[in-house]
Design a protein around this motif. Structure first.
Motif, short mmCIF file in Angstrom:
data_model
loop_
_atom_site.label_atom_id
_atom_site.label_comp_id
_atom_site.label_asym_id
_atom_site.label_seq_id
_atom_site.Cartn_x
_atom_site.Cartn_y
_atom_site.Cartn_z
N PHE A 15 20.06 79.49 39.99
CA PHE A 15 21.18 79.57 40.92
C PHE A 15 22.37 80.12 40.14
O PHE A 15 22.37 80.03 38.91
N ALA A 40 10.67 66.00 34.93
CA ALA A 40 11.71 65.03 35.25
C ALA A 40 12.44 65.48 36.51
O ALA A 40 12.40 66.65 36.89
N THR A 47 12.25 74.13 42.96
CA THR A 47 12.61 75.55 42.85
C THR A 47 11.35 76.39 42.59
O THR A 47 11.15 77.44 43.20
N1 LIG Z 1 20.91 75.14 46.24
C1 LIG Z 1 21.22 74.90 44.97
N2 LIG Z 1 22.35 75.39 44.41
C2 LIG Z 1 22.65 75.17 43.11
N3 LIG Z 1 21.88 74.45 42.27
C3 LIG Z 1 20.76 73.92 42.76
C4 LIG Z 1 20.35 74.11 44.13
N4 LIG Z 1 19.16 73.48 44.34
C5 LIG Z 1 18.85 72.91 43.15
N5 LIG Z 1 19.79 73.18 42.21
C6 LIG Z 1 19.77 72.73 40.80
O1 LIG Z 1 18.62 73.25 40.18
C7 LIG Z 1 18.02 72.27 39.33
C8 LIG Z 1 16.56 72.07 39.73
O2 LIG Z 1 16.49 71.52 41.04
P1 LIG Z 1 15.07 71.23 41.72
O3 LIG Z 1 15.37 70.66 43.08
O4 LIG Z 1 14.21 72.43 41.65
O5 LIG Z 1 14.50 70.11 40.76
P2 LIG Z 1 13.28 69.09 40.99
O6 LIG Z 1 12.54 69.06 39.71
O7 LIG Z 1 12.53 69.46 42.21
O8 LIG Z 1 14.06 67.74 41.22
P3 LIG Z 1 13.63 66.43 42.08
O9 LIG Z 1 12.41 65.88 41.43
O10 LIG Z 1 14.83 65.55 41.90
O11 LIG Z 1 13.42 66.89 43.50
C9 LIG Z 1 18.87 71.03 39.44
O12 LIG Z 1 19.75 71.01 38.33
C10 LIG Z 1 19.64 71.21 40.71
O13 LIG Z 1 20.90 70.60 40.63
#
Ligand SMILES: Nc1ncnc2c1ncn2[C@@H]1O[C@H](COP(=O)(O)OP(=O)(O)OP(=O)(O)O)[C@@H](O)[C@H]1O
Length: 349
Positions: A15, A40, A47
């Motif tokens: 992002f 984690a 993403t």
């Molecule tokens: N729409 C967005 N805009 C900006 N940053 C984002 C956005 N979505 C996610 N992030 C950031 O990207 C990083 C990865 O997020 P992601 O949701 O892919 O992680 P995750 O491993 O799926 O987490 P969780 O297990 O908590 O769902 C995080 O630091 C999050 O804050």
């Protein structure tokens, strides 16, 4: 279809304020395989799924589904043309539609009238639930309907985003087993993302550990647990007992004595580093001669086994997880014995 179900190479995505959420990911899902991506919270798992599904752009690298490039330099195949079935965290069923209509949602009218919906419900163990509404189902049943819906259109790949996280602990392992069986019976290829190591180790053929935007290790659940790439992975996938040691000829001198080490290079010279054991490799037993070197601090009975927390002479505490309940009390001296071999991690300079 030729090639693996999914092949991701050098994938970068993020992002504007987090450009390197994925900083060069490689991931391969063999056909008919279930790969768990373990990372984690906030590590980029969702993403990754969104890039694979086509909802988020790749900044660099390539994604291929069944040998067909769907994302890469100058290429972005839209989500509806990727043939992916998605199971989100909480089933996201349409509450006003029946179970049958939810499962048949992405099918053609002809397919909906045929036997496909009933077959899918049979596969997830919900035959006869066709006319119910999602609100009349338990959380676990709703997740199984979501899986039936994802499988209905015979997708190239199924993506499951923490599909059991909203279920309570007692139900989780049961629903997990049912879903795994349904995926196997359908011959589906799938990626499951989770931050729960039990879930990853317990249901996947392969586990890929995501850390700092990269896959730090990919292997079978046994390899990841028994032969972790580093102490970070070791701690992430289970309880770790890490002891300082000095290695010579395949044996490490540690605060609990000499410990045999697996696959260490016998260099002849002493090497400093850390020994990794799992609590189930350690047993504490009454030993009056151990006074001063190992003392019981706590005993926790779990039913099937017992954890004995032992403090070593230098103040270090280790957890022994043993099938028996040793005849000791807090304060008693004990001997700690090791079963099997330890892993060795040389000191990094
Ligand atoms: N729409 C967005 N805009 C900006 N940053 C984002 C956005 N979505 C996610 N992030 C950031 O990207 C990083 C990865 O997020 P992601 O949701 O892919 O992680 P995750 O491993 O799926 O987490 P969780 O297990 O908590 O769902 C995080 O630091 C999050 O804050």
């Amino acid at each position: 279809m030729t090639g693996p179900a999914l092949s991701v190479r050098g994938l970068r995505a993020g992002f504007p304020d987090h450009p390197d959420v994925l900083a060069g990911i490689d991931l391969e899902v063999p056909r008919g395989g279930l790969v768990a991506v373990l990372g984690a919270s906030g590590g980029g798992k969702t993403t990754l799924l969104r890039v694979v599904a086509g909802f988020h752009p790749a900044a660099a690298g390539t994604v291929e589904l069944g040998g067909r490039p769907v994302a890469g330099p100058g290429l972005h195949v839209p989500p509806e043309r990727r043939r992916i079935g998605l199971v989100p965290q909480e089933g996201a069923l349409f509450p006003h539609l029946t179970v049958a209509d939810n499962v048949g949602f992405g099918l053609s009218r002809r397919e909906r009238r045929g036997s496909r919906v009933a077959e899918m419900l049979e596969l997830v163990g919900l035959a006869g639930f066709e006319e119910r509404r999602p609100g009349e189902l338990s959380g676990g049943q709703q997740q199984r309907v979501a899986v039936a819906r994802a499988l209905a259109a015979a997708p190239e790949l199924v993506l499951l985003d923490e599909p059991f996280s909203a279920l309570d602990a007692g139900l989780r392992s049961e629903v997990r087993d049912q879903v795994r069986e349904a995926l196997r019976a359908a011959g589906a290829s799938a990626v499951l993302v989770t931050h729960d190591q039990q879930e990853a180790l317990g249901c996947a053929d392969l586990v890929a550990v995501l850390r700092d935007g990269r896959m730090v290790q990919t292997g079978t659940p046994q390899q990841i647990y028994r032969e972790p790439a580093d102490l970070g992975v070791a701690r992430f996938v289970g309880e770790a007992v890490v002891l300082p040691g000095s290695l010579r000829n395949g044996c490490a001198r540690t605060p609990i004595g000499m410990v045999p080490v697996a696959s260490a290079n016998g260099s002849g010279a002493d090497e400093s580093g850390s020994v990794l054991l799992r609590p189930e490799q350690l047993r504490a037993s009454a030993d009056p001669h151990a006074a001063g070197s190992a003392t019981v601090r706590e005993i926790v009975f779990h039913g099937a086994d017992t954890t004995v927390v032992v403090e070593l002479g230098d103040g270090l505490r280790v957890r022994c997880r043993q099938p028996d309940v040793p005849d000791v009390r807090p304060g008693d001296p004990v001997a700690v014995t090791v079963h099997g071999q330890a892993r060795w991690f040389p000191e990094t300079r």
